[in-house]
Structure formats: structure tokens, C-alpha cells
Enzyme design. Structure first.
Site, mmCIF file in Angstrom:
data_model
loop_
_atom_site.group_PDB
_atom_site.id
_atom_site.type_symbol
_atom_site.label_atom_id
_atom_site.label_comp_id
_atom_site.label_asym_id
_atom_site.label_seq_id
_atom_site.Cartn_x
_atom_site.Cartn_y
_atom_site.Cartn_z
ATOM 1 N N GLU A 162 42.657 -8.092 34.591
ATOM 2 C CA GLU A 162 43.516 -7.605 33.522
ATOM 3 C C GLU A 162 43.473 -6.090 33.470
ATOM 4 O O GLU A 162 42.413 -5.503 33.473
ATOM 5 C CB GLU A 162 42.989 -8.179 32.196
ATOM 6 N N LYS A 221 39.523 -3.838 40.188
ATOM 7 C CA LYS A 221 39.409 -3.714 38.735
ATOM 8 C C LYS A 221 38.252 -2.782 38.369
ATOM 9 O O LYS A 221 38.406 -1.862 37.555
ATOM 10 C CB LYS A 221 39.192 -5.107 38.136
ATOM 11 N N CYS A 277 35.033 -2.425 28.404
ATOM 12 C CA CYS A 277 35.121 -2.430 29.869
ATOM 13 C C CYS A 277 34.441 -1.265 30.594
ATOM 14 O O CYS A 277 33.719 -1.487 31.556
ATOM 15 C CB CYS A 277 36.575 -2.481 30.306
HETATM 16 C C1 UDX Z 1 36.328 -10.500 27.915
HETATM 17 C C2 UDX Z 1 35.464 -9.539 28.742
HETATM 18 O O1 UDX Z 1 34.800 -8.654 27.859
HETATM 19 C C3 UDX Z 1 36.247 -8.746 29.722
HETATM 20 O O2 UDX Z 1 35.402 -8.127 30.631
HETATM 21 C C4 UDX Z 1 37.113 -9.633 30.514
HETATM 22 O O3 UDX Z 1 37.944 -8.858 31.340
HETATM 23 C C5 UDX Z 1 37.905 -10.588 29.664
HETATM 24 O O4 UDX Z 1 37.072 -11.281 28.770
HETATM 25 P P1 UDX Z 1 37.626 -10.136 25.689
HETATM 26 O O5 UDX Z 1 38.761 -11.087 25.710
HETATM 27 O O6 UDX Z 1 37.887 -8.811 25.099
HETATM 28 O O7 UDX Z 1 37.166 -9.741 27.121
HETATM 29 O O8 UDX Z 1 36.330 -10.856 25.084
HETATM 30 P P2 UDX Z 1 36.172 -11.599 23.697
HETATM 31 O O9 UDX Z 1 37.133 -11.029 22.724
HETATM 32 O O10 UDX Z 1 34.713 -11.616 23.397
HETATM 33 O O11 UDX Z 1 36.671 -13.082 24.010
HETATM 34 C C6 UDX Z 1 35.995 -14.040 24.734
HETATM 35 C C7 UDX Z 1 36.170 -15.401 24.043
HETATM 36 O O12 UDX Z 1 35.637 -16.427 24.872
HETATM 37 C C8 UDX Z 1 35.463 -15.516 22.700
HETATM 38 O O13 UDX Z 1 36.397 -15.881 21.715
HETATM 39 C C9 UDX Z 1 34.420 -16.624 22.926
HETATM 40 O O14 UDX Z 1 34.208 -17.427 21.774
HETATM 41 C C10 UDX Z 1 35.037 -17.406 24.049
HETATM 42 N N1 UDX Z 1 34.080 -18.195 24.847
HETATM 43 C C11 UDX Z 1 32.976 -17.618 25.367
HETATM 44 C C12 UDX Z 1 34.331 -19.547 25.092
HETATM 45 O O15 UDX Z 1 35.318 -20.087 24.604
HETATM 46 N N2 UDX Z 1 33.472 -20.253 25.877
HETATM 47 C C13 UDX Z 1 32.350 -19.706 26.407
HETATM 48 O O16 UDX Z 1 31.591 -20.382 27.114
HETATM 49 C C14 UDX Z 1 32.093 -18.326 26.146
HETATM 50 C C1 UDX Z 2 40.410 0.078 29.749
HETATM 51 C C2 UDX Z 2 41.414 0.274 30.912
HETATM 52 O O1 UDX Z 2 42.301 1.339 30.606
HETATM 53 C C3 UDX Z 2 42.162 -1.003 31.159
HETATM 54 O O2 UDX Z 2 43.029 -0.861 32.256
HETATM 55 C C4 UDX Z 2 41.136 -2.086 31.448
HETATM 56 O O3 UDX Z 2 41.734 -3.305 31.731
HETATM 57 C C5 UDX Z 2 40.170 -2.236 30.291
HETATM 58 O O4 UDX Z 2 39.544 -0.993 30.053
HETATM 59 P P1 UDX Z 2 40.562 -0.001 27.084
HETATM 60 O O5 UDX Z 2 39.076 -0.157 27.119
HETATM 61 O O6 UDX Z 2 41.352 -0.922 26.208
HETATM 62 O O7 UDX Z 2 41.152 -0.176 28.555
HETATM 63 O O8 UDX Z 2 40.902 1.479 26.590
HETATM 64 P P2 UDX Z 2 41.262 2.894 27.263
HETATM 65 O O9 UDX Z 2 42.555 3.329 26.684
HETATM 66 O O10 UDX Z 2 41.154 2.893 28.726
HETATM 67 O O11 UDX Z 2 40.138 3.839 26.626
HETATM 68 C C6 UDX Z 2 38.751 3.665 26.888
HETATM 69 C C7 UDX Z 2 37.944 4.679 26.108
HETATM 70 O O12 UDX Z 2 38.128 5.995 26.640
HETATM 71 C C8 UDX Z 2 38.317 4.774 24.631
HETATM 72 O O13 UDX Z 2 37.153 4.914 23.843
HETATM 73 C C9 UDX Z 2 39.177 6.004 24.570
HETATM 74 O O14 UDX Z 2 39.190 6.585 23.300
HETATM 75 C C10 UDX Z 2 38.498 6.885 25.607
HETATM 76 N N1 UDX Z 2 39.396 7.910 26.162
HETATM 77 C C11 UDX Z 2 40.505 7.534 26.861
HETATM 78 C C12 UDX Z 2 39.113 9.246 25.983
HETATM 79 O O15 UDX Z 2 38.102 9.578 25.365
HETATM 80 N N2 UDX Z 2 39.954 10.182 26.507
HETATM 81 C C13 UDX Z 2 41.072 9.845 27.204
HETATM 82 O O16 UDX Z 2 41.794 10.759 27.651
HETATM 83 C C14 UDX Z 2 41.365 8.483 27.390
#
Ligand code: UDX
Ligand code: UDX
Length: 463
Positions: A162, A221, A277
Site C-alpha cells: 500500500e 515498499k 510506517c
Molecule cells: C497495518 C500495518 O501497520 C501496516 O504496516 C500495513 O501496511 C497494513 O496494516 P493499519 O491498517 O494502519 O496498518 O493497522 P491497524 O489500523 O492496526 O489495523 C489492523 C487491524 O487488523 C486491526 O483492526 C486489528 O484488530 C486487525 N487484526 C489484527 C485482525 O483482525 N486479526 C489479527 O490477527 C490481527
Molecule cells: C507513508 C508513505 O508516504 C506512504 O506511501 C506509505 O504507504 C505509508 O507511509 P504516512 O505515514 O501516512 O505515509 O504519512 P506521510 O505523509 O508519508 O508522512 C510521514 C511523516 O513524515 C509524518 O509525521 C509527516 O508529518 C512527516 N513529514 C512528511 C515531514 O515531517 N515533512 C515532510 O515534508 C513530509
């Protein structure tokens, strides 16, 4: 093979918005999102879209367009797996907090649990798609588990990382720069890739759908996030030099960003990057490099994290130093807790670490964030485990109103770049603060000259 039925395990920040957009764009495909967390599923099914568990601009409309039509949220994991031809795994993969690789390697226990459950339930052939960010070669582990079920079911494993950023997830999903799909190089692998390409082709031009082998996709990624995080750490390293020399980091960023070879994105100096991430993926990369004995490669990428930790710590240290080397018993207002604007996600947010440093110096912290709830803030602090939950409760108060959060404060720290902060009545805030009224802008959201002319003692990252 035309996919008619998709299941996604994990209804979080990635699984929720991604599947909602697939369902919205592909009315002929039934999409079921399952999660172990029953409350999360109930929130996704809530009539009132204000209660969706993920805040993301535009998400509510997409969910409403498809929910109950071909988009379903459920806790019945087994039924959804059984019915689907394609299963996305989108569960969390946090950094390990125990054992070998502690603090660095990704904890894959949830992924393994999912694989075992899929293996146990499946009665016909399935395509399993890794959506969670996983270290290179995880697909192999998943495949091993799935192939050893002994019931003759065949699995194809795809990697489809993603690239959405939180806060802009819907737009990123509707108009992605590219979609990456990695799969097996044999005929069956290619057929599985093609099936997923056809799903995305419902709204994404084919030339933006890249197909690779599984390992390239997984590593791409981590590479993308490492490069982006490196840019933020690079500009943050320059921010400290700017402060010492009288250069303005925003001017420097603008000047170099206009060089088309460098480009203008990811050059905003800040109190440090956060989010689920960047840190996790780079630590992963470091761990993988180390495990192959590539110590220089590991050290090179680790420095990006070290710089980020330094930036957070430096921000807190500057507040303490400026407030005459003591913040004990002083009220410090935090505007923003989320790791960036337009999301209610707080994972690895710089605010948590700045708060931790200030609590260590016995400050009283008053937090206001437009989208983050009180229990999340305490969960974040308790998770650090640097002090007892009662002590966090004592040191931190969460406010619903920014003006109340700032009333009688000795200083204000801006930790998230929420647009609404620019609209505040800063004269009113100044009037109600202790004097001198200090503002530490960790996101460069406010104008230096204007704030100083109102009477604030104002400092901003890199200025
Ligand atoms: C997560 C990871 O942080 C990221 O690295 C990856 O790319 C995508 O998955 P995110 O969707 O942001 O990202 O995580 P989170 O919001 O914590 O959602 C994960 C969900 O999975 C939770 O709702 C949790 O309850 C669920 N889960 C976890 C299950 O349903 N079964 C499991 O065994 C473990
Ligand atoms: C990131 C990647 O961009 C996305 O492609 C990946 O799938 C998941 O991780 P995200 O974590 O949602 O996405 O946020 P992003 O906009 O990348 O920002 C990451 C962090 O860097 C934030 O805390 C943001 O505030 C900070 N940031 C970003 C800065 O401090 N300065 C910048 O110029 C850009």
C-alpha cells in the site's frame, strides 16, 4: 479468472479505506472486511459516519456509497475466507517488543495467525494478497504454512503493498501514482497477478499498474518509505544548522526543491516524522541488512532514525532551556497530537516523545487535538511504559477546546500541522497566557513575524 468475491482480514487504516474504494469502484465484486475486534466492526457499521473508526477526508461518502450493497464489515472471519476467491491480509505488523530483533524486526505473529486460519478454513483454491508491509521473503513463510495443509487446496501469494498516505488516503487510492503487484513467475503466478490487475483496472489506467516478482514488490515498499523518511531527516538535519546560522529552512527547502532533480515534496522541516510506517519499515530494512552481514548498509539507514530521534529530543530540550531550564509545575499546551494533519492516527507521533521528555521534567501538559480522543492519548503514553498510568493521568489533561488548553499556559507547542491552528484568535490566546508567552512551532504553521508582532516569544523549526 474474474474475481467476484474478496475478503480482507484487518479493518484498520489500510484495510478499511482500501477495500471501501475497491467496493465503490467495482460494484460487481462483493467485498467483506473482517476483524477480530468486534467494536471496530460495529463502528464501521455505525449509521452515523462520524463514528467510523478511521478518520480520513472523503472516506464517509465512499463507505456510504457501497456499504450494504457490495461492501460488508463482519466478525465472521471463517465464513468470509471460505466464500472469497481472493483474500487480502491487512493486519498490523508492529515492531517486535520482545525477543530476537526486539525494537527492530517486524512482529509477524498476526500474519502467521492469518495464514494458519486461511489454511484451516479453505476448501478451494485461493489467491492470498499481502497488503501489510512485510519484510522481504515473508511471502515464502506464508506459502510454507499454506502449502502444508494437506487438503490439496492450492494457494497463490501476491504482494500488493500500500502506498496510500494517511490524511490523503482516498485521493491516493482513487488516483495512485502506481499500483504494484508482485507474484510468482510461473504460469499460475502470472494468472493470479492478472486477476488482481483486472480488479484495479476498473479505475486505474493499465500503464500505472506495475507487475514484478514477489521479492521486488516487498522490497520496493520498504525502499519507498526509506527514501521518503531520509528526505525528512535530511531537511531536519539542515534545520538545526539553519537555526545556528540565521538561514531560514523554508527558504532553503524552496530553493533546492525547485531543482527538478530534487523536487519539492517531503522537504518540510518538522519536529520529526511519525506514523505507522516510516520508523517500522526503516528498522526492518536495517534488520534485514544486518542479517545479511551488511553492516555499513544497516548503519547508513539507521542514521535516518537516529536523526529523527534527535529532532524530537532537541525540540523538547529547547522548550526546557528556553523556559529558564525548568518546566516543573508549568502548564505547556500541546496543539495537535496526531502524527500529521487530517488523520486521527497517532502511532509514533512526535508529540508522544516530546510529552514524555517534558513529563520527565515534571511539566503539566494540556493537550488539544481536533480528531484524537483522550483515551488514545493516554494509551500512547502508557504504551511507552516510562512511568505508571496514574502518573500520566496526573501530568496530562486533555481539552476539547483549544482556548481552554492554552489558558494560563507558560508555553504552547505545535506538534501537528492542522489547518485550523492558523485561524485561531491568537490575540485572545496571548491575552490569557502567562507572560512571557512562548510558542514553539514544531510544524512551521504560523508566521514568525506576525506572531512576534502580537507579543509572543516565538520560535519555529529551522528559523
Ligand atoms: C497495518 C500495518 O501497520 C501496516 O504496516 C500495513 O501496511 C497494513 O496494516 P493499519 O491498517 O494502519 O496498518 O493497522 P491497524 O489500523 O492496526 O489495523 C489492523 C487491524 O487488523 C486491526 O483492526 C486489528 O484488530 C486487525 N487484526 C489484527 C485482525 O483482525 N486479526 C489479527 O490477527 C490481527
Ligand atoms: C507513508 C508513505 O508516504 C506512504 O506511501 C506509505 O504507504 C505509508 O507511509 P504516512 O505515514 O501516512 O505515509 O504519512 P506521510 O505523509 O508519508 O508522512 C510521514 C511523516 O513524515 C509524518 O509525521 C509527516 O508529518 C512527516 N513529514 C512528511 C515531514 O515531517 N515533512 C515532510 O515534508 C513530509
Amino acid at each position: 479468472m474474474k474475481i467476484k468475491n474478496i475478503c480482507c482480514i484487518g479493518a484498520g487504516y489500510v484495510g478499511g479505506p482500501t477495500m471501501a474504494v475497491i467496493a465503490h469502484k467495482c460494484p460487481d465484486i462483493k467485498v467483506t472486511i473482517v476483524d477480530l475486534n468486534a467494536q471496530r466492526i460495529a463502528d464501521w457499521n455505525d449509521e452515523n459516519t462520524e463514528n467510523l473508526p478511521v478518520y480520513e477526508p472523503g472516506l464517509d461518502k465512499i463507505v456510504l456509497s457501497a456499504r450494504g450493497r457490495n461492501l460488508f464489515f463482519s466478525t465472521d472471519v471463517e465464513k468470509a475466507i471460505d466464500e472469497a476467491e481472493m483474500i487480502f491480509i491487512s493486519v498490523n505488523t508492529p515492531t517486535k517488543t520482545y525477543g530476537l530483533g526486539k525494537g527492530m524486526a517486524a512482529d509477524l505473529k498476526y500474519i502467521e495467525l492469518c495464514a494458519r486460519q486461511i489454511a484451516a478454513v479453505s476448501k478451494n483454491n485461493k489467491i492470498v494478497v499481502e497488503k501489510s508491509t512485510l519484510p522481504v521473503r515473508t511471502a515464502e513463510a506464508i506459502k510454507n504454512i499454506l502449502d502444508n495443509t494437506g487438503n490439496g487446496v492450492e494457494f497463490q501469494i501476491l504482494s500488493n503493498p500500500e502506498f496510500l498516505a494517511e490524511g490523503t488516503a482516498i485521493d491516493d487510492l482513487l488516483n495512485p501514482d502506481r499500483v504494484l503487484i508482485g507474484g510468482g513467475t510461473d504460469t499460475k503466478g502470472q494468472e493470479a497477478i492478472e486477476a488482481l490487475v483486472e480488479v484495479y483496472a476498473n479505475w486505474i489506467p493499465k500503464e500505472r499498474i506495475l507487475t514484478t516478482n514477489v521479492w521486488s514488490s516487498e522490497l520496493s515498499k520498504l525502499t519507498a518509505n526509506a527514501f521518503l523518511a531520509q528526505r525528512v531527516s535530511s531537511i531536519n538535519a539542515m534545520s538545526e544548522l539553519c537555526e545556528k546560522t540565521g538561514a531560514d529552512v523554508s527558504e532553503v527547502a524552496r530553493a533546492i526543491g525547485m531543482d527538478s532533480r530534487i523536487g519539492s515534496k517531503f522537504l518540510k522541516a518538522s519536529v520529526g516524522f511519525g506514523g505507522s510506517c516510516f520508523q517500522k519499515d526503516i528498522l526492518n530494512l536495517v534488520y534485514i541488512a544486518k542479517s545479511y552481514g551488511l553492516n555499513e548498509v544497516a548503519d547508513y539507514w539507521e542514521q535516518v532514525i537516529i536523526m529523527n530521534d534527535h529532532q524530537k529530543r532537541r525540540f523538547a530540550a529547547n522548550i526546557i532551556k528556553t523556559l529558564y531550564n525548568t518546566v516543573s509545575g508549568k502548564k505547556i499546551a500541546f496543539l495537535g497530537w496526531a502524527f500529521k494533519k487530517d488523520t486521527n492516527d497517532t502511532r509514533e507521533s512526535a508529540a508522544i516523545y516530546v510529552a514524555d521528555d517534558l513529563l520527565f521534567e515534571q511539566a503539566n501538559i494540556a493537550v488539544y487535538d481536533p480528531k484524537v480522543e483522550e483515551h488514545t492519548i493516554f494509551r500512547d503514553l502508557d504504551y511507552l511504559a516510562t512511568r505508571k498510568p496514574e502518573e500520566n493521568k496526573e501530568g496530562v489533561t486533555v481539552f476539547e477546546d483549544p482556548y481552554e488548553a492554552c489558558r494560563d499556559a507558560h508555553a504552547i507547542a505545535i506538534l501537528t500541522e492542522w489547518d485550523e491552528f492558523k485561524q485561531y484568535d491568537w490575540d485572545r490566546i496571548y491575552h490569557n497566557m502567562k507572560k512571557p508567552a512562548f510558542v514553539f512551532d514544531g510544524r512551521n504553521v504560523l508566521d514568525v513575524e506576525e506572531m512576534r508582532s502580537k507579543g509572543f516569544v516565538f520560535s519555529s523549526i529551522g528559523k
